[in-house]
Design an enzyme around this catalytic site. Structure first.
Site, mmCIF file in Angstrom:
data_model
loop_
_atom_site.group_PDB
_atom_site.id
_atom_site.type_symbol
_atom_site.label_atom_id
_atom_site.label_comp_id
_atom_site.label_asym_id
_atom_site.label_seq_id
_atom_site.Cartn_x
_atom_site.Cartn_y
_atom_site.Cartn_z
ATOM 1 N N ASP A 121 -18.224 11.156 -17.594
ATOM 2 C CA ASP A 121 -19.063 10.238 -17.034
ATOM 3 C C ASP A 121 -18.822 8.713 -17.493
ATOM 4 O O ASP A 121 -18.622 8.240 -18.629
ATOM 5 C CB ASP A 121 -20.685 10.479 -17.594
ATOM 6 C CG ASP A 121 -21.807 9.894 -16.872
ATOM 7 O OD1 ASP A 121 -21.604 9.348 -15.678
ATOM 8 O OD2 ASP A 121 -22.922 10.117 -17.284
ATOM 9 N N ILE A 122 -18.952 7.677 -16.487
ATOM 10 C CA ILE A 122 -18.645 6.352 -16.605
ATOM 11 C C ILE A 122 -20.069 5.654 -16.553
ATOM 12 O O ILE A 122 -20.730 5.760 -15.419
ATOM 13 C CB ILE A 122 -17.835 5.827 -15.653
ATOM 14 C CG1 ILE A 122 -16.455 6.367 -15.430
ATOM 15 C CG2 ILE A 122 -17.417 4.308 -15.693
ATOM 16 C CD1 ILE A 122 -15.856 6.733 -16.687
ATOM 17 N N ASP B 265 -23.666 8.155 -10.057
ATOM 18 C CA ASP B 265 -23.784 6.830 -9.631
ATOM 19 C C ASP B 265 -23.304 6.303 -8.158
ATOM 20 O O ASP B 265 -21.913 6.959 -8.298
ATOM 21 C CB ASP B 265 -23.889 5.702 -10.596
ATOM 22 C CG ASP B 265 -22.596 5.813 -11.468
ATOM 23 O OD1 ASP B 265 -21.585 5.247 -10.653
ATOM 24 O OD2 ASP B 265 -22.440 5.997 -12.571
ATOM 25 N N GLY C 113 -24.901 9.933 -15.447
ATOM 26 C CA GLY C 113 -24.918 10.857 -14.487
ATOM 27 C C GLY C 113 -24.254 10.409 -13.458
ATOM 28 O O GLY C 113 -23.579 9.198 -13.296
ATOM 29 N N SER D 201 -7.499 1.821 -3.797
ATOM 30 C CA SER D 201 -6.259 2.175 -3.029
ATOM 31 C C SER D 201 -5.233 3.196 -4.133
ATOM 32 O O SER D 201 -4.190 3.468 -3.815
ATOM 33 C CB SER D 201 -5.609 1.262 -2.076
ATOM 34 O OG SER D 201 -5.050 0.373 -2.944
ATOM 35 N N ASP E 185 1.057 4.049 -2.983
ATOM 36 C CA ASP E 185 0.601 5.486 -2.666
ATOM 37 C C ASP E 185 1.692 6.482 -3.142
ATOM 38 O O ASP E 185 1.327 7.455 -3.770
ATOM 39 C CB ASP E 185 0.219 5.767 -1.148
ATOM 40 C CG ASP E 185 -0.964 4.979 -1.002
ATOM 41 O OD1 ASP E 185 -1.920 4.508 -2.041
ATOM 42 O OD2 ASP E 185 -1.183 4.624 0.248
ATOM 43 N N GLU F 14 0.855 -1.126 0.061
ATOM 44 C CA GLU F 14 0.111 -0.015 -0.023
ATOM 45 C C GLU F 14 0.994 1.297 -0.056
ATOM 46 O O GLU F 14 0.615 2.127 -0.895
ATOM 47 C CB GLU F 14 -0.884 0.028 1.282
ATOM 48 C CG GLU F 14 -1.846 1.322 1.494
ATOM 49 C CD GLU F 14 -2.920 1.215 0.295
ATOM 50 O OE1 GLU F 14 -2.891 2.227 -0.670
ATOM 51 O OE2 GLU F 14 -3.934 0.441 0.249
#
Length: 615
Positions: A560-561, A585, A583, A518, A303, A299
């Site tokens: 938008d996905i 979600d 839109g 992540s 990052d 992690e």
């Protein structure tokens, strides 16, 4: 409260020998109780000598005023937009009333705990004292036990605790008591693969960058991310004033050698940053650069490499937060600082305005139902302080869609099926980030291994007003689908999204692919850091808490996905959770960022070119 305590208290009150200069003593009553989450089970009494760093949250004096300020400075149509509060402004709003502090001090003194034993947060709204379990059990009229998680880890907790009645209105929460919240690093639970393919050989800038040529679904690189999200030809101008940060917990840290190898390969001009980014150590947090064991530091490496790979040369701070070691009774453990999340939050809130970063990325969360409402509410209110001071706080939305299949049940003892939202993403004062994958078009991130972009609706926090229009429109398209399994009036998340599948990462000296929100979260944080850079260069305030702006205007600068869903909870409905639609979600929010549109929408004027970038 025990009969002996009540009898003694009654006698003292009757004789007047126990009279208080502040307020007469009152009997104990349960202040807070919480069901033990299903993944935990009680295994033994807690050793009476086991030390706990107890944190007492004193009721803040004017949080309603703080919230009003937060929304005014975050609303693009308000006259105060961008006029973020100072450290001193916030401290004045949240510091407790003198009367509340006096009552708490009196109660502690009655139990043999003097002010010299205490330490305080910057605003004195949190008090910390280290005590053995035996004394805490008397102080809170409770009984602690050792609880074991299904993963084998153990902790010391209780299911309920009490206070004198007259203190109920002055103390919000005391922890660690009945909270089983763990800031779990999401990448540790995800699919992690050794890299087995080949990266695009062309790592230089094209006059006409082509996402299809540069991006591959298995091995997403900084070049791909910078091209896809349009930061490739932006030259940062405010690195001396602009800052970004990430947080590490539970022994995770950021390996400089791995980061150097990564940047040399994928962002060579930034390679020196691997050894110049700063650690800010909190409560003996780890900055170890030793050879890693198991999957630790996946992690942390993900990052730091993502944020520097995209956000360089913006200065980066890595908060190294200690605490929460595993409780091992057989090893004679006597100390356990097991609320590291509060350590981080109080440390950051105490930072001066010139040190505080403008964006913070956090890829750690847990199921909301592991958190007592009183604790979640107070943590969320503290996060609001960061937003009021102009910090954009980003949280990963989770990697199990609407919940890990087989574990989608309520925590109220009924065993009823339920989608399981993630905290702190459900806090209305932070920005939650979902994950996408693929290109042209991007779709909801999903792997057959079980990883799916998280999203849903809070069972603890009501939907904030800034979400009403977008969320109501989504619910209308959803109809009655799975309506019994989520709280349609709760705070909905995520708010936005970014790539989160098969990120190229160097871990333990090896090319590795890591997937999850992540990855999306530090990516978004780095992009917003560059937006802030342009704002500062243009003489404008940074974004700060961006949700009110996002839901009112900012969504126009996001792609938008509309394909995919928050798969999970296979035992509920068709197992596909919430679908992505046109839109907003609860899978990808408003979608993924378009950098050029963002800064133009924010009124930063200039021209783009292929040699000098944006000016």
């Amino acid at each position: 409260m025990s009969a002996a305590k009540l009898f003694l208290l009654a006698g003292l009150l009757a004789t007047g020998s126990y009279a208080s200069p502040v307020q007469a003593r009152t009997p104990y009553a349960v202040k807070d109780s919480h069901f033990v989450p299903s993944k935990w089970r009680q295994v033994a009494p807690a050793p009476s000598t086991h030390n706990i760093d107890l944190r007492i949250a004193i009721k803040q004096n004017s949080f309603d005023d703080l919230e009003r300020h937060l929304y005014e400075v975050s609303d693009p149509d308000h006259s105060r937009y961008g006029q973020h509060l100072s450290e001193l402004d916030v401290k004045k709003l949240v510091q407790p009333a003198d009367h509340s502090l006096a009552l708490v001090h009196e109660w502690l003194a009655d139990n043999g705990i003097e002010t010299g034993d205490l330490s305080y947060s910057a605003a004195k709204d949190w008090i910390k004292v280290s005590l053995p379990v035996g004394r805490i059990e008397s102080l809170l009229d409770t009984k602690y036990s050792v609880y074991r998680h299904e993963d084998g880890s153990e902790t010391v907790r209780t299911s309920e605790w009490s206070l004198p009645v007259h203190l109920h209105e002055h103390i919000d929460t005391i922890q660690p008591t009945n909270s089983f919240f763990r800031s779990t690093p999401k990448a540790v639970t995800l699919e992690v693969n050794k890299f087995g393919g080949s990266y695009s050989k062309d790592v230089t800038y094209h006059q006409d960058p082509n996402v299809t040529a540069i991006c591959t679904p298995r091995g997403v690189t900084p070049l791909c991310m910078r091209t896809l999200y349009e930061t490739i030809d932006y030259i940062p101008q405010s690195a001396g004033k602009n800052k970004m940060a990430l947080a590490n917990y539970l022994g995770e840290t950021n390996n400089r050698s791995d980061t150097s190898l990564f940047l040399q390969k994928f962002r060579p001009e930034a390679a020196a940053a691997a050894y110049s980014f700063k650690f800010d150590v909190i409560n003996n947090g780890s900055t170890s650069q030793a050879v890693v064991q198991s999957r630790i530091d996946i992690e942390g490496d993900l990052d730091v490499e993502t944020m520097l790979g995209v956000g360089w040369p913006t200065p980066l701070t890595a908060y190294a937060v200690g605490g929460s070691p595993p409780f091992i009774p057989s090893n004679g453990t006597t100390t356990n600082t097991n609320e590291p999340y509060l350590d981080w939050l109080q440390h950051v809130l105490a930072q001066s305005d010139d040190v505080l970063p403008q964006v913070v990325s956090t890829s750690y969360d847990d199921e909301e139902q592991t958190v007592p409402p009183s604790y979640a509410k107070r943590v969320c209110e503290d996060l609001a302080q960061l937003g009021a001071r102009g910090v954009s706080v980003f949280y990963a939305s989770g990697d199990s869609g609407v919940g890990t299949s087989g574990d989608c049940i309520t925590n109220n003892g009924s065993g009823a099926k339920r989608f399981t939202p993630e905290f702190p993403s459900t806090c209305p004062y932070v920005t939650s980030v979902g994950a996408t994958m693929d290109f042209n078009p991007e779709v909801v991130a999903y792997h057959s291994s079980g990883f799916a972009s998280g999203g849903g609706f809070s069972d603890l926090f009501p939907r904030p007003a800034y979400q009403d229009k977008a969320v109501k429109a989504y619910l209308k398209t959803l109809g009655n689908r799975d309506a019994a399994y989520f709280n349609a009036s709760g705070r909905a998340y995520p708010d936005i999204a970014a790539q989160g599948s098969y990120f190229s990462t160097v871990w333990n000296g090896t090319d590795t692919l890591v997937s999850g929100t992540s990855a999306s979260t530090p990516l978004i944080a780095a992009i917003i850091a560059l937006v802030n850079d342009a704002l500062i260069a243009g003489g404008k305030p940074t974004l700060g808490f961006l949700n009110p702006w996002l839901y009112k205007k900012g969504y126009r600068a996001f792609t938008d996905i509309t394909s995919g869903s928050a798969a999970g909870c296979s035992e509920i409905g068709d197992g596909k959770g919430f679908p992505a639609v046109e839109g907003w979600d609860p899978v990808t929010g408003f979608g993924t960022p378009k950098f050029r549109d963002l800064i133009h929408l924010l009124g930063v004027h200039g021209t783009w070119n292929h040699t000098g970038g944006f000016s």
